[in-house]
Design a protein around this motif. Structure first.
Motif, PDB file in Angstrom:
ATOM      1  N   LEU A 163       0.829  -1.211   0.000  1.00 43.13           N
ATOM      2  CA  LEU A 163       0.000   0.000   0.000  1.00 43.13           C
ATOM      3  C   LEU A 163       0.862   1.259   0.000  1.00 43.13           C
ATOM      4  CD1 LEU A 163      -2.907  -0.945   2.423  1.00 43.13           C
ATOM      5  CD2 LEU A 163      -2.972  -0.753  -0.066  1.00 43.13           C
ATOM      6  N   LEU A 164       1.985   1.232   0.696  1.00 46.30           N
ATOM      7  CA  LEU A 164       2.884   2.385   0.687  1.00 46.30           C
ATOM      8  C   LEU A 164       3.464   2.602  -0.712  1.00 46.30           C
ATOM      9  CD1 LEU A 164       4.364   4.547   2.397  1.00 46.30           C
ATOM     10  CD2 LEU A 164       6.217   2.892   2.631  1.00 46.30           C
ATOM     11  N   GLY A 165       3.876   1.519  -1.386  1.00 43.87           N
ATOM     12  CA  GLY A 165       4.393   1.652  -2.743  1.00 43.87           C
ATOM     13  C   GLY A 165       3.345   2.167  -3.714  1.00 43.87           C
ATOM     14  N   ILE A 166       2.129   1.652  -3.621  1.00 49.99           N
ATOM     15  CA  ILE A 166       1.046   2.128  -4.487  1.00 49.99           C
ATOM     16  C   ILE A 166       0.753   3.592  -4.206  1.00 49.99           C
ATOM     17  CG2 ILE A 166      -1.434   1.883  -4.944  1.00 49.99           C
ATOM     18  CD1 ILE A 166      -1.054  -1.137  -4.492  1.00 49.99           C
ATOM     19  N   GLY A 167       0.801   3.967  -2.926  1.00 48.11           N
ATOM     20  CA  GLY A 167       0.558   5.371  -2.565  1.00 48.11           C
ATOM     21  C   GLY A 167       1.599   6.304  -3.164  1.00 48.11           C
ATOM     22  N   TRP A 168       2.867   5.914  -3.098  1.00 49.21           N
ATOM     23  CA  TRP A 168       3.922   6.757  -3.676  1.00 49.21           C
ATOM     24  C   TRP A 168       3.781   6.886  -5.189  1.00 49.21           C
ATOM     25  CZ3 TRP A 168       6.438  10.408  -1.598  1.00 49.21           C
ATOM     26  CH2 TRP A 168       6.782  10.375  -0.265  1.00 49.21           C
ATOM     27  N   TYR A 169       3.493   5.779  -5.864  1.00 48.21           N
ATOM     28  CA  TYR A 169       3.288   5.854  -7.313  1.00 48.21           C
ATOM     29  C   TYR A 169       2.094   6.745  -7.649  1.00 48.21           C
ATOM     30  CZ  TYR A 169       6.758   2.325  -8.413  1.00 48.21           C
ATOM     31  OH  TYR A 169       7.930   1.651  -8.574  1.00 48.21           O
ATOM     32  N   THR A 170       1.037   6.683  -6.861  1.00 50.92           N
ATOM     33  CA  THR A 170      -0.131   7.527  -7.094  1.00 50.92           C
ATOM     34  C   THR A 170       0.217   8.994  -6.893  1.00 50.92           C
ATOM     35  OG1 THR A 170      -1.544   5.717  -6.348  1.00 50.92           O
ATOM     36  CG2 THR A 170      -2.519   7.916  -6.413  1.00 50.92           C
ATOM     37  N   VAL A 171       0.973   9.304  -5.856  1.00 50.24           N
ATOM     38  CA  VAL A 171       1.369  10.696  -5.606  1.00 50.24           C
ATOM     39  C   VAL A 171       2.239  11.225  -6.751  1.00 50.24           C
ATOM     40  CG1 VAL A 171       2.823  12.137  -4.112  1.00 50.24           C
ATOM     41  CG2 VAL A 171       1.126  10.604  -3.115  1.00 50.24           C
ATOM     42  N   ILE A 172       3.182  10.420  -7.214  1.00 45.24           N
ATOM     43  CA  ILE A 172       4.058  10.850  -8.311  1.00 45.24           C
ATOM     44  C   ILE A 172       3.253  11.054  -9.585  1.00 45.24           C
ATOM     45  CG2 ILE A 172       5.932  10.087  -9.819  1.00 45.24           C
ATOM     46  CD1 ILE A 172       7.171   8.776  -7.292  1.00 45.24           C
ATOM     47  N   LEU A 173       2.349  10.118  -9.898  1.00 45.08           N
ATOM     48  CA  LEU A 173       1.512  10.265 -11.092  1.00 45.08           C
ATOM     49  C   LEU A 173       0.618  11.485 -10.988  1.00 45.08           C
ATOM     50  CD1 LEU A 173       0.555   9.074 -13.789  1.00 45.08           C
ATOM     51  CD2 LEU A 173      -1.135   7.776 -12.489  1.00 45.08           C
ATOM     52  N   PHE A 174       0.037  11.725  -9.827  1.00 46.32           N
ATOM     53  CA  PHE A 174      -0.808  12.892  -9.622  1.00 46.32           C
ATOM     54  C   PHE A 174       0.003  14.174  -9.778  1.00 46.32           C
ATOM     55  CE2 PHE A 174      -2.719  16.123  -6.888  1.00 46.32           C
ATOM     56  CZ  PHE A 174      -4.004  16.165  -7.412  1.00 46.32           C
ATOM     57  N   ALA A 175       1.202  14.225  -9.202  1.00 43.75           N
ATOM     58  CA  ALA A 175       2.036  15.422  -9.300  1.00 43.75           C
ATOM     59  C   ALA A 175       2.414  15.710 -10.750  1.00 43.75           C
ATOM     60  CB  ALA A 175       3.288  15.263  -8.439  1.00 43.75           C
ATOM     61  N   ILE A 176       2.784  14.681 -11.501  1.00 42.42           N
ATOM     62  CA  ILE A 176       3.143  14.897 -12.901  1.00 42.42           C
ATOM     63  C   ILE A 176       1.937  15.360 -13.699  1.00 42.42           C
ATOM     64  CG2 ILE A 176       3.829  13.722 -15.033  1.00 42.42           C
ATOM     65  CD1 ILE A 176       5.745  12.051 -13.342  1.00 42.42           C
ATOM     66  N   SER A 177       0.787  14.733 -13.487  1.00 41.56           N
ATOM     67  CA  SER A 177      -0.378  15.088 -14.294  1.00 41.56           C
ATOM     68  C   SER A 177      -0.970  16.447 -13.925  1.00 41.56           C
ATOM     69  CB  SER A 177      -1.449  14.005 -14.188  1.00 41.56           C
ATOM     70  OG  SER A 177      -1.916  13.911 -12.865  1.00 41.56           O
TER      71      SER A 177
END
Length: 114
Positions: A77-91
């Motif tokens: 869940l922590l890894g998925i959360g970080w990927y989601t934050v990075i994707l959100f920041a880029i988009s």
């Protein structure tokens, strides 16, 4: 597959050439594939949760293993959360980061781009 390639191509294409049926079939495939993968993922997690993991050597080392919950669940869940934050920041903050530079050329009705 030898001697069957023409029938397989005709089945996938829906005819002798790429046409409307081909596009509809591949659109349906691309639409349904994530749902099929989700069902397979949930079945895999269910089987892993009920029977547990094993090793290829067949050695019983259950006293040295960590349980799936809470350790690996929180880690995933922590890894998925970080990927989601990075994707959100880029988009949200850099939406044109991966765009083609030709998209920023002003449209000229008298000139067709290459």
């Amino acid at each position: 597959i030898p001697k069957m390639e023409n029938s397989i191509v005709a089945l996938l294409w829906g005819g002798d050439c790429v046409c409307d049926a081909t596009l509809k079939r591949f659109f349906a495939l691309h639409f349904l594939m994530p749902f099929i993968l989700l069902v397979l993922l949930l079945a895999h997690l269910g089987f892993l949760h009920t029977t547990g993991s094993s090793n290829p050597l067949g050695i019983d080392i259950s006293h040295e293993t960590a349980p799936f919950y809470p350790y690996y669940l929180y880690k995933d869940l922590l890894g998925i959360g970080w990927y989601t934050v990075i994707l959100f920041a880029i988009s949200m903050f850099f939406p044109d980061l991966f765009s083609d530079p030709e998209n920023f050329i002003r449209a000229d009705p008298m000139k067709t781009p290459l």
